[in-house]
Design an enzyme around this catalytic site. Structure first.
Site, PDB file in Angstrom:
ATOM      1  N   ASN A 168       0.919  -1.203  -0.146  1.00 31.09           N
ATOM      2  CA  ASN A 168       0.224   0.198   0.368  1.00 31.09           C
ATOM      3  C   ASN A 168       0.859   1.213  -0.169  1.00 31.09           C
ATOM      4  O   ASN A 168       2.142   1.409   0.187  1.00 31.09           O
ATOM      5  CB  ASN A 168      -0.562  -0.050   1.492  1.00 31.09           C
ATOM      6  CG  ASN A 168      -0.426  -0.341   2.277  1.00 31.09           C
ATOM      7  OD1 ASN A 168       0.618   1.012   2.680  1.00 31.09           O
ATOM      8  ND2 ASN A 168      -0.501  -1.186   3.269  1.00 31.09           N
TER       9      ASN A 168
ATOM     10  N   ASP B 202      -3.784  -6.232   5.041  1.00 32.01           N
ATOM     11  CA  ASP B 202      -4.918  -7.223   5.888  1.00 32.01           C
ATOM     12  C   ASP B 202      -4.892  -8.353   5.139  1.00 32.01           C
ATOM     13  O   ASP B 202      -5.154  -9.740   6.122  1.00 32.01           O
ATOM     14  CB  ASP B 202      -6.362  -6.079   5.702  1.00 32.01           C
ATOM     15  CG  ASP B 202      -6.577  -5.719   6.268  1.00 32.01           C
ATOM     16  OD1 ASP B 202      -5.706  -5.358   7.352  1.00 32.01           O
ATOM     17  OD2 ASP B 202      -7.398  -4.574   5.561  1.00 32.01           O
TER      18      ASP B 202
ATOM     19  N   LYS C 133     -10.434  -4.126  18.244  1.00 33.02           N
ATOM     20  CA  LYS C 133      -9.002  -4.692  18.596  1.00 33.02           C
ATOM     21  C   LYS C 133      -8.985  -4.422  20.659  1.00 33.02           C
ATOM     22  O   LYS C 133      -7.754  -4.846  20.501  1.00 33.02           O
ATOM     23  CB  LYS C 133      -8.515  -3.563  18.446  1.00 33.02           C
ATOM     24  CG  LYS C 133      -8.678  -3.266  16.540  1.00 33.02           C
ATOM     25  CD  LYS C 133      -7.272  -3.042  15.451  1.00 33.02           C
ATOM     26  CE  LYS C 133      -8.028  -3.478  13.896  1.00 33.02           C
ATOM     27  NZ  LYS C 133      -6.522  -3.119  13.491  1.00 33.02           N
TER      28      LYS C 133
ATOM     29  N   PRO D 222      -2.473 -11.994  10.041  1.00 36.30           N
ATOM     30  CA  PRO D 222      -2.994 -11.904  11.463  1.00 36.30           C
ATOM     31  C   PRO D 222      -3.309  -9.959  12.138  1.00 36.30           C
ATOM     32  O   PRO D 222      -2.243  -9.431  11.499  1.00 36.30           O
ATOM     33  CB  PRO D 222      -1.423 -11.800  12.919  1.00 36.30           C
ATOM     34  CG  PRO D 222      -0.282 -12.400  11.564  1.00 36.30           C
ATOM     35  CD  PRO D 222      -0.920 -12.314  10.369  1.00 36.30           C
ATOM     36  N   ASP D 223      -4.363 -10.332  13.101  1.00 33.41           N
ATOM     37  CA  ASP D 223      -4.122  -8.674  13.649  1.00 33.41           C
ATOM     38  C   ASP D 223      -2.566  -8.101  14.568  1.00 33.41           C
ATOM     39  O   ASP D 223      -3.433  -8.711  15.196  1.00 33.41           O
ATOM     40  CB  ASP D 223      -5.590  -8.496  14.316  1.00 33.41           C
ATOM     41  CG  ASP D 223      -5.820  -6.350  13.744  1.00 33.41           C
ATOM     42  OD1 ASP D 223      -4.631  -5.658  14.291  1.00 33.41           O
ATOM     43  OD2 ASP D 223      -6.980  -6.592  13.541  1.00 33.41           O
ATOM     44  N   ILE D 224      -2.222  -8.102  14.571  1.00 31.74           N
ATOM     45  CA  ILE D 224      -1.108  -7.135  15.457  1.00 31.74           C
ATOM     46  C   ILE D 224      -1.738  -6.678  16.227  1.00 31.74           C
ATOM     47  O   ILE D 224      -1.130  -6.381  17.563  1.00 31.74           O
ATOM     48  CB  ILE D 224       0.381  -6.823  14.807  1.00 31.74           C
ATOM     49  CG1 ILE D 224       0.376  -7.751  13.312  1.00 31.74           C
ATOM     50  CG2 ILE D 224       1.461  -6.483  15.370  1.00 31.74           C
ATOM     51  CD1 ILE D 224       1.799  -7.116  12.288  1.00 31.74           C
TER      52      ILE D 224
ATOM     53  N   LYS E  48       8.958 -17.154 -10.633  1.00 35.34           N
ATOM     54  CA  LYS E  48       8.521 -15.813 -10.780  1.00 35.34           C
ATOM     55  C   LYS E  48       6.905 -16.969 -11.835  1.00 35.34           C
ATOM     56  O   LYS E  48       7.655 -17.825 -12.921  1.00 35.34           O
ATOM     57  CB  LYS E  48       9.514 -15.003 -11.811  1.00 35.34           C
ATOM     58  CG  LYS E  48       8.631 -13.707 -12.081  1.00 35.34           C
ATOM     59  CD  LYS E  48       9.686 -12.991 -13.567  1.00 35.34           C
ATOM     60  CE  LYS E  48       8.479 -12.313 -13.805  1.00 35.34           C
ATOM     61  NZ  LYS E  48       9.327 -11.566 -15.373  1.00 35.34           N
TER      62      LYS E  48
ATOM     63  N   PHE F  56      -4.168   3.069  15.350  1.00 42.85           N
ATOM     64  CA  PHE F  56      -4.658   4.185  13.856  1.00 42.85           C
ATOM     65  C   PHE F  56      -6.075   3.703  13.838  1.00 42.85           C
ATOM     66  O   PHE F  56      -5.867   2.160  13.677  1.00 42.85           O
ATOM     67  CB  PHE F  56      -2.706   4.380  13.595  1.00 42.85           C
ATOM     68  CG  PHE F  56      -2.470   5.280  14.217  1.00 42.85           C
ATOM     69  CD1 PHE F  56      -1.551   5.634  15.453  1.00 42.85           C
ATOM     70  CD2 PHE F  56      -2.328   6.899  13.260  1.00 42.85           C
ATOM     71  CE1 PHE F  56      -0.985   6.208  15.331  1.00 42.85           C
ATOM     72  CE2 PHE F  56      -1.475   7.806  13.918  1.00 42.85           C
ATOM     73  CZ  PHE F  56      -1.081   7.650  14.865  1.00 42.85           C
TER      74      PHE F  56
ATOM     75  N   LYS G 253     -13.466   0.869  15.918  1.00 40.43           N
ATOM     76  CA  LYS G 253     -12.659  -0.540  16.367  1.00 40.43           C
ATOM     77  C   LYS G 253     -11.553  -0.394  17.455  1.00 40.43           C
ATOM     78  O   LYS G 253     -10.778  -1.388  17.884  1.00 40.43           O
ATOM     79  CB  LYS G 253     -11.433   0.401  14.866  1.00 40.43           C
ATOM     80  CG  LYS G 253     -10.266   0.033  14.567  1.00 40.43           C
ATOM     81  CD  LYS G 253      -9.524   0.599  13.203  1.00 40.43           C
ATOM     82  CE  LYS G 253     -10.315   0.180  12.190  1.00 40.43           C
ATOM     83  NZ  LYS G 253     -10.143   0.305  10.866  1.00 40.43           N
TER      84      LYS G 253
HETATM   85  N1  CTP Z   1      -3.654  -3.426  12.040  1.00 33.87           N
HETATM   86  C1  CTP Z   1      -2.538  -4.695  12.895  1.00 33.87           C
HETATM   87  N2  CTP Z   1      -2.443  -6.024  12.159  1.00 33.87           N
HETATM   88  C2  CTP Z   1      -3.148  -6.252  10.953  1.00 33.87           C
HETATM   89  C3  CTP Z   1      -4.242  -5.175  10.094  1.00 33.87           C
HETATM   90  C4  CTP Z   1      -4.183  -3.396  11.371  1.00 33.87           C
HETATM   91  O1  CTP Z   1      -2.163  -4.050  13.896  1.00 33.87           O
HETATM   92  N3  CTP Z   1      -3.294  -7.157  10.160  1.00 33.87           N
HETATM   93  C5  CTP Z   1      -3.425  -2.359  12.761  1.00 33.87           C
HETATM   94  C6  CTP Z   1      -2.657  -1.069  12.548  1.00 33.87           C
HETATM   95  O2  CTP Z   1      -1.728  -0.434  12.473  1.00 33.87           O
HETATM   96  C7  CTP Z   1      -3.923   0.281  12.815  1.00 33.87           C
HETATM   97  C8  CTP Z   1      -5.161  -0.400  13.467  1.00 33.87           C
HETATM   98  O3  CTP Z   1      -4.274  -1.788  13.520  1.00 33.87           O
HETATM   99  O4  CTP Z   1      -3.247   0.797  13.739  1.00 33.87           O
HETATM  100  C9  CTP Z   1      -5.880  -0.154  12.367  1.00 33.87           C
HETATM  101  O5  CTP Z   1      -5.586  -0.778  10.985  1.00 33.87           O
HETATM  102  P1  CTP Z   1      -6.672  -0.450   9.253  1.00 33.87           P
HETATM  103  O6  CTP Z   1      -6.084  -0.422   8.916  1.00 33.87           O
HETATM  104  O7  CTP Z   1      -7.102   1.365  10.004  1.00 33.87           O
HETATM  105  O8  CTP Z   1      -8.147  -1.407  10.357  1.00 33.87           O
HETATM  106  P2  CTP Z   1      -8.230  -3.084  10.076  1.00 33.87           P
HETATM  107  O9  CTP Z   1      -8.194  -3.235  10.498  1.00 33.87           O
HETATM  108  O10 CTP Z   1      -7.915  -2.939   8.388  1.00 33.87           O
HETATM  109  O11 CTP Z   1      -9.996  -2.386   9.790  1.00 33.87           O
HETATM  110  P3  CTP Z   1     -11.138  -1.779   7.865  1.00 33.87           P
HETATM  111  O12 CTP Z   1     -10.096  -2.227   7.181  1.00 33.87           O
HETATM  112  O13 CTP Z   1     -12.731  -2.690   8.291  1.00 33.87           O
HETATM  113  O14 CTP Z   1     -10.687  -0.415   8.905  1.00 33.87           O
END
Ligand code: CTP
Length: 408
Positions: A211, A279, A346, A308-310, A289, A328, A342
């Site tokens: 991104n 995500d 979270k 994983p959602d860190i 390749k 954030f 959120k």
């Molecule tokens: N984050 C994380 N690990 C992930 C996704 C997000 O730690 N796999 C953390 C980001 O560093 C940020 C927060 O979660 O602090 C929110 O990220 P954001 O992309 O806005 O949220 P998402 O969890 O992706 O939710 P959505 O896409 O539904 O807005």
């Protein structure tokens, strides 16, 4: 910075010669260094070279009567604005952590009433040893700023963390500590982990999903926390930015690597998740390749799996959860509503929400909503460095006045 003075304690180690470069950098900036050289230090660097560069005599012996007549060890330890130990050997740190005072260096460290900075250098296994870890934790709890050593090939032939931080990094840290005595130290002894930048999720050896995150906001927050004295570990995806002074960086590529590096950095007092973590990642990573089929296929289907959602994994830890977890939220609409959702989903303490529908990603400015439980605060549009500073001050404030919460 003219008029400032440091007391530099040079310990015994192959990196002792780097103190010459440090003294030179300090002198160029008008900072005077008075040097204590330990017995082991004198095996690696001579008092003559240290004295020539510092323009002062070099102090070596606790029981040297001339030294005592000229300046006692108590006065020596207090005549500077800051005491710097570089290289800080395992032995010197062990002594200081336990309050030993059997030579001039350790006595000065025990007698000083000034802030102390240590720049460690030792073999990778010595740095990783439980005893050293205990001593470092004790020193930090006592308010000493212990820098993270650099990582790399060591003089002894091994590889890993333990190298003396580069003189430039020590110099920057010294300047930070000399600059803001009032503010500095508010977060001293606190450990912070900050994630920043994008992640890259490879499909094959040459392609990845990612991104537009530049890492600017996360780097600025890491720097602002370090400026308040926190021991900051910046876990960063690929960016073009220089590592801020006084910050230890762990460079990663993928979300899985970022997750692992964050877990390895725990426990910490503060976690700030600024990274734009991808995500999803491709379910498989081709070893070679991926090739075009010369128009013979009807498009390629890429299967993605969730990363994983860190942030959530840190915020919901049963054991060793950081005392303050900040996330954030990058939103393109209904910023407040999504940020509140959120926060709950979270499990974090604060959410710093911004509207990324405009030019925020990669841009220099940010417009922030700070959301905590039951409170929302709107900040005026400001530069990312100002956002970082305000947030760091808020974080420091929360540790001294937990009742105040995030937003008034
Ligand atoms: N984050 C994380 N690990 C992930 C996704 C997000 O730690 N796999 C953390 C980001 O560093 C940020 C927060 O979660 O602090 C929110 O990220 P954001 O992309 O806005 O949220 P998402 O969890 O992706 O939710 P959505 O896409 O539904 O807005």
């Amino acid at each position: 910075m003219s008029g400032k003075r440091i007391l530099l304690i040079v310990g015994g180690g192959i990196a002792a010669y780097k103190s010459l470069e440090l003294i030179r950098l300090l002198a160029k900036d008008g900072i005077a260094a008075r040097v204590i050289l330990t017995k082991a230090g004198a095996e690696f660097v001579t008092p003559l070279s240290l004295g020539s560069l510092s323009g002062d005599r070099v102090y070596q012996d606790l029981f040297n009567l001339t030294d005592e007549a000229e300046m006692g060890h108590i006065e020596l330890s207090r005549s500077a604005d800051l005491v710097v130990v570089s290289p800080a050997t395992a032995d010197l740190m062990a002594k200081a952590a336990n309050g030993l005072a059997n030579d001039l260096a350790s006595t000065a460290l025990l007698a000083t009433d000034k802030p102390v900075l240590m720049a460690p250098a030792m073999n990778v296994r010595m740095w990783g040893h439980a005893a050293t870890k205990r001593n470092v934790a004790q020193l930090r709890a006592d308010g000493v700023t212990v820098m993270e050593p650099d990582e790399g090939a060591m003089a002894c032939g091994e590889f890993g963390p333990g190298r003396l931080p580069e003189p430039q990094r020590i110099f920057e840290q010294i300047k930070t500590m000399l600059e803001g005595p009032a503010e500095y130290g508010r977060l001293s002894g606190f450990r912070a982990i900050v994630t920043a930048g994008p992640t890259r999720e490879p499909m094959d050896p040459v392609r990845f999903l990612s991104n537009h995150s530049s890492g600017k906001q996360g780097y600025a927050i890491a720097e602002a926390l370090a400026k308040l004295g926190a021991d900051v570990r910046l876990v960063t995806g690929p960016t073009q930015l220089p590592i801020p002074a006084g910050v230890t960086a762990v460079k990663v590529e993928t979300a899985l690597e970022m997750h692992k590096a964050v877990q390895a950095g725990l426990p910490a007092d503060i976690f700030v998740g600024v990274a734009a973590v991808a995500d999803w990642r491709p379910a498989t990573r081709a070893t070679g390749k991926l090739k075009l089929k010369g128009g013979k296929d009807d498009g390629v289907t890429l299967k993605l799996v969730e990363n994983p959602d860190i942030l959530k994994s840190v915020a919901t830890r049963k054991k060793d959860r950081p005392r303050l977890v900040v996330g954030f939220a990058a939103e393109t609409s209904d910023v407040e509503k999504h940020a509140k959702a959120k926060l709950t989903r979270k499990g974090c303490d604060w959410v710093v929400a911004n509207d990324v529908s405009g030019d925020v990603m990669g841009g220099a400015e940010n417009e922030i909503l700070l959301v905590s439980k039951g409170k929302v605060e709107r900040w005026p549009r400001m530069g990312k460095a100002d956002v970082a500073q305000k947030l760091a001050e808020r974080i420091a404030g929360a540790f001294y006045d937990p009742e105040s919460g995030a937003a008034e």
